[in-house]
Motif scaffolding. Structure first.
Motif, PDB file in Angstrom:
ATOM      1  N   SER A 216      13.447  12.475  -4.925  1.00 41.61           N
ATOM      2  CA  SER A 216      13.334  13.334  -3.749  1.00 41.61           C
ATOM      3  C   SER A 216      14.661  14.009  -3.413  1.00 41.61           C
ATOM      4  CB  SER A 216      12.846  12.518  -2.546  1.00 41.61           C
ATOM      5  OG  SER A 216      13.782  11.499  -2.235  1.00 41.61           O
ATOM      6  N   GLN A 217      15.753  13.526  -3.987  1.00 37.88           N
ATOM      7  CA  GLN A 217      17.073  14.104  -3.730  1.00 37.88           C
ATOM      8  C   GLN A 217      17.512  15.012  -4.870  1.00 37.88           C
ATOM      9  OE1 GLN A 217      19.416  10.600  -3.207  1.00 37.88           O
ATOM     10  NE2 GLN A 217      18.437  10.040  -1.291  1.00 37.88           N
TER      11      GLN A 217
ATOM     12  N   ARG B  45      -1.655   4.240 -10.103  1.00 32.82           N
ATOM     13  CA  ARG B  45      -1.456   4.057  -8.653  1.00 32.82           C
ATOM     14  C   ARG B  45      -0.046   4.424  -8.233  1.00 32.82           C
ATOM     15  NH1 ARG B  45      -3.886  -1.805  -7.332  1.00 32.82           N
ATOM     16  NH2 ARG B  45      -1.931  -2.240  -8.371  1.00 32.82           N
ATOM     17  N   ARG B  46       0.953   4.019  -9.039  1.00 34.00           N
ATOM     18  CA  ARG B  46       2.354   4.327  -8.721  1.00 34.00           C
ATOM     19  C   ARG B  46       2.593   5.838  -8.761  1.00 34.00           C
ATOM     20  NH1 ARG B  46       6.098   2.447 -12.328  1.00 34.00           N
ATOM     21  NH2 ARG B  46       7.692   2.444 -10.741  1.00 34.00           N
ATOM     22  N   LYS B  47       2.036   6.512  -9.753  1.00 31.17           N
ATOM     23  CA  LYS B  47       2.205   7.956  -9.885  1.00 31.17           C
ATOM     24  C   LYS B  47       1.575   8.664  -8.694  1.00 31.17           C
ATOM     25  CE  LYS B  47       1.632  11.716 -13.157  1.00 31.17           C
ATOM     26  NZ  LYS B  47       1.167  12.094 -14.505  1.00 31.17           N
TER      27      LYS B  47
ATOM     28  N   LYS C  59       3.370  11.006  -5.607  1.00 30.03           N
ATOM     29  CA  LYS C  59       2.942  12.358  -5.246  1.00 30.03           C
ATOM     30  C   LYS C  59       2.708  12.483  -3.753  1.00 30.03           C
ATOM     31  CE  LYS C  59       0.928  13.773  -9.590  1.00 30.03           C
ATOM     32  NZ  LYS C  59      -0.284  14.201 -10.303  1.00 30.03           N
ATOM     33  N   LEU C  60       2.320  11.385  -3.113  1.00 27.58           N
ATOM     34  CA  LEU C  60       2.053  11.410  -1.677  1.00 27.58           C
ATOM     35  C   LEU C  60       3.331  11.404  -0.848  1.00 27.58           C
ATOM     36  CD1 LEU C  60      -0.989   8.995  -1.400  1.00 27.58           C
ATOM     37  CD2 LEU C  60      -1.000  11.494  -1.393  1.00 27.58           C
ATOM     38  N   GLU C  61       4.431  11.021  -1.468  1.00 30.29           N
ATOM     39  CA  GLU C  61       5.696  10.933  -0.715  1.00 30.29           C
ATOM     40  C   GLU C  61       6.286  12.291  -0.432  1.00 30.29           C
ATOM     41  OE1 GLU C  61       8.197   8.402  -3.051  1.00 30.29           O
ATOM     42  OE2 GLU C  61       7.230   6.613  -2.321  1.00 30.29           O
TER      43      GLU C  61
END
Length: 82
Positions: free
Chosen positions: A33-34, A74-76, A80-82
């Protein structure tokens, strides 16, 4: 019996998820995200050359490997939701 399989799968999912998170943290993949790494830089079941499972019978190994791919999906999705 059935209870021991449930315990085995829960332990597998828990250990595999923690292992993936640890590898991602060591590789800096959790900083996506950074502007860091891309989604392809995260550890998944296809990243390793092989896995070793306790195998009282072959079907358990097949299902365990499939379970790891399910955890990866599930992790992927969660990333994507973050």
């Amino acid at each position: 019996g059935a209870l021991s399989q449930v315990c085995y799968y829960r332990a597998l999912e828990d250990c595999y998820t923690k292992f993936c998170n640890k590898v991602d943290a060591l590789n800096g993949a959790d900083q996506s995200s950074q502007g860091g790494s891309k989604d392809g830089d995260h550890f998944d079941a296809d990243s390793a050359d092989y896995f070793v499972f306790h195998a009282p019978y072959n079907k358990l190994v097949q299902k365990s490997y499939g379970r790891m791919h399910f955890v990866d999906a599930r992790r992927k999705h969660a990333r994507k939701l973050e």
